[in-house]
Motif scaffolding. Structure first.
Motif, mmCIF file in Angstrom:
data_model
loop_
_atom_site.group_PDB
_atom_site.id
_atom_site.type_symbol
_atom_site.label_atom_id
_atom_site.label_comp_id
_atom_site.label_asym_id
_atom_site.label_seq_id
_atom_site.Cartn_x
_atom_site.Cartn_y
_atom_site.Cartn_z
ATOM 1 N N SER A 21 32.009 -3.216 47.895
ATOM 2 C CA SER A 21 32.701 -4.282 48.612
ATOM 3 C C SER A 21 32.662 -5.581 47.836
ATOM 4 N N ARG A 36 39.631 -1.551 55.956
ATOM 5 C CA ARG A 36 38.294 -1.291 56.475
ATOM 6 C C ARG A 36 38.121 -1.781 57.910
ATOM 7 N N GLU A 72 36.604 0.288 60.806
ATOM 8 C CA GLU A 72 35.168 0.541 60.832
ATOM 9 C C GLU A 72 34.463 -0.292 61.897
ATOM 10 N N ASN A 112 27.260 -4.249 55.349
ATOM 11 C CA ASN A 112 27.960 -4.133 54.067
ATOM 12 C C ASN A 112 27.785 -5.346 53.158
#
Length: 655
Positions: free
Chosen positions: A650, A509, A512, A644
């Motif tokens: 997550s 990730r 991102e 997030n």
């Protein structure tokens, strides 16, 4: 009652007791004067007492008032100030006497082990405030100590001189870290030649001690607060060493399972081999009061010395010479023994390599002569060599193991040798000596993970970080060392530390929030704490193709209160992912995240990187303020975490 100086002088003159302070003998001594004053209930002020003490040292001057503006000098002001000493530190200096040496006049390894264990135990008990027992002693690699000194044609000894009679052994021990009921004690041993003033290192060791209360109950230890940079490094890495100890057996078992069934034992010619049975040694020792510690248990150092003795005999039976001990693999104490016990010590050569041999040794205890049951007290493995007249290892004869357990011990000795080499190659050397992109395989996975995390913790514990830039909430620090320029970026984020840890440890990730990352493919899940990724990054300005990396990501949750969450990165090599023409293979030596909880909802997130040459220009441009790319990237990281932090996916997905 105050002091009348005239009465004091009169008492001083009239006293007939004490030591005279004048050579004429006409004046009585100070002690008599003070005694007379005490009998007369006269209170003696501090300045007069000081004057009397000065008189004993040959000063007859009365105390004087200080001149205006004169600064009073503190005692010892002429000496340079010394830093505060660790309260758990114990220093021991032992003069090597003939009774401490072997037949060659060199310090006996068994005697050295006794001194090491004594110093370490005293240090542990200083911290615990109660009796402590030795639980284990980690691997010990001897440097200048026990080996026979080689002599040049001119009659001069070389650098590997042995410790002999008349030299001094200096031992320093201090507690590195305390866990719940156990603690790690670091020991440094050196020797000093009193004639030449030469100092050399003998060995470095780590011992684990357990605090014991009444009737052998465990005691919960108070936490240890490190003060100096060195202490902070040892404190931080102690958790990694503890983790490595706990998985040692599993590492050996896993290596044996993965090793090919057809080994040297099945393929070599054993016609000239020495049967291992010929090297077997069994000896019994009666534990007497001099062998016990202050708690009544058999002194751990004494047991280790007895084990070293029988192991040396076993090694001698193979080579028909006097062997030299080079390494000891982890003494593990399984239980205590007491005065009156009989200790049965057994040793046998497990395997002989080209110029070294492994001897397995164990200690069992029983209480009565006719007792059948024996308690396994300790076991260890010792590596010996035989040196020729020039100090070089001799070639050793092969060993033919006994069927069954002998063959098992033979194979395990080969596996332990590989583990020792991996451990010495990856763990024992300094960070600057560790090569980049160490080959990764199952046998060295524990030690690469240890090196990965401990390298980052060492970088974090450095004391000379300097604030280089500050942009809004982002702070950038630099650390300049001889060979490296390192930087640290930190920011406080409104997110629980465990959530930030979960998000930042997932390299898949990272693209991102980090524009330098194009992709990150999970190549291998080693275990729950270690992953290997193939990472592709953007093209560098002076390159016409993108970079790629093979990265080991190791993560650790806090071991105790105050520890950070850690995510460490370093380069490794994998046969399945060699360098390819379409990429420029990049490498990272030490980088990663440390996340400290500041409250239940706030965390301090810090990223560390030891800049490699190809990355140096990018770092220095940002440090100098000519670019804000690093700060902008970390601001994007903050937005990623905030976005997030409530993401259920997550939350459930660690990687």
């Amino acid at each position: 009652m105050g002091l009348d100086l005239e009465k004091f002088a009169e008492a001083f003159r009239d006293s007939e007791l004490g030591v005279c302070t004048y050579s004429s003998g006409e004046n009585p001594g100070i002690f008599g004067c003070l005694l007379k004053m005490v009998k007369g209930n006269i209170i003696v002020p501090e300045d007069i007492l000081s004057f009397c003490c000065n008189g004993l040292q040959g000063s007859t001057s009365p105390p004087r008032a200080g001149e205006p503006g004169e600064r009073e000098e503190a005692p010892g002001a002429m000496a340079s100030p010394s830093p505060a000493r660790n309260p758990t530190e114990v220093q021991m200096s032992q003069l090597v006497l003939p009774c401490h040496t072997n037949h060659r006049g060199e310090l006996s390894t068994g005697q050295l082990l006794k001194w090491i264990d004594t110093a370490a135990c005293l240090s542990a008990e200083r911290h615990a405030g109660c009796p402590c027992v030795t639980a284990s002693m980690d691997d010990i690699y001897f440097e200048h100590t026990i080996s026979q000194p080689s002599v040049s044609p001119a009659g001069q000894r070389d650098g590997r001189s042995a410790v002999g009679v008349g030299q001094v052994v200096n031992i320093k021990a201090k507690v590195n870290r305390a866990f719940n009921s156990s603690m790690e004690v670091g020991i440094q041993v050196s020797y000093e030649d009193l004639c030449s003033g030469k100092h050399c290192s003998i060995c470095k060791a780590y011992a684990t001690f357990v605090a014991q209360g009444p009737l052998g109950s465990k005691v919960r230890l108070k936490p240890l607060t490190p003060q100096t940079e060195e202490e902070k490094i040892e404190y931080s890495i102690a958790a990694e060493r503890r983790r490595m100890r706990l998985v040692h057996k599993d590492t050996l078992k896993d290596l044996l399972i993965r090793s090919p069934q057809e080994t040297e034992l099945e393929t070599r010619d054993c016609s000239g081999a020495v049967p291992a049975e010929r090297t077997r040694v069994e000896s019994v020792e009666l534990v007497l009061p001099p062998h016990a510690n202050h708690q009544g248990n058999t002194f751990g150092g004494q047991i280790m010395a007895w084990m070293e003795n029988v192991a040396t005999i076993a090694a001698s039976r193979l080579c028909h010479a006097h062997p030299t001990l080079r390494a000891i693999e982890m003494f593990h104490f399984r239980g205590p023994s007491q005065v009156g016990d009989r200790l049965v010590l057994k040793a046998i050569v497990n395997n002989a390599f080209k110029n070294s041999m492994e001897v397995g040794v164990s200690a069992e205890a029983y209480g009565q002569e006719m007792s059948v049951s024996r308690r396994h007290i300790n076991s260890a493995f010792m590596t010996f060599v035989v040196l020729d007249q020039e100090g070089h290892p001799r070639t050793l004869p092969m060993v033919a193991p006994e069927p069954g357990d002998g063959e098992r011990r033979y194979r395990e000795a080969s596996a332990r040798k590989k583990i020792r080499l991996d451990r010495k190659y990856v763990v024992s050397c300094k960070q600057t000596e560790v090569p980049l992109s160490v080959p990764w395989d199952q046998s060295n996975k524990v030690y690469l993970s240890y090196n990965n995390v401990s390298a980052l913790k060492m970088l974090v514990a450095k004391a000379n970080w300097v604030l280089a830039r500050e942009k809004e909430k982002v702070r950038m620090y630099t650390l300049e060392e001889d060979k490296f320029l390192s930087f640290r970026i930190e920011i406080s984020v409104c997110i629980p530390a465990s959530r930030a840890f979960s998000l930042l440890s997932n390299l898949r990730r990272r693209h991102e929030w980090d524009s330098h990352y194009v992709s990150a493919e999970l190549v291998q899940k080693v275990d729950d704490d270690d992953m290997i990724y193939h990472v592709v990054s953007q093209k560098l300005r002076n390159e016409n193709k993108p970079q790629d990396f093979v990265i080991l990501a190791s993560r650790r949750k806090p071991c105790s209160r105050g520890d950070p969450y850690v995510v460490a990165f370093r380069s490794v090599t994998l046969p399945t992912h060699p360098a390819r023409a379409e990429f420029t293979r990049g490498e990272t030596l030490c980088s990663g995240f440390c996340i400290w909880p500041e409250s239940e909802e706030m965390s301090k997130v810090a990223y560390y990187n030891q800049a490699m040459p190809g990355y140096l220009n990018y770092v220095t441009t940002n440090v100098a303020g000519l670019s804000s790319d690093i700060c902008s990237t970390f601001e994007a990281c903050e937005k990623f975490l905030l976005k997030n932090k409530e993401d259920l996916i997550s939350r459930l997905q660690d990687f």
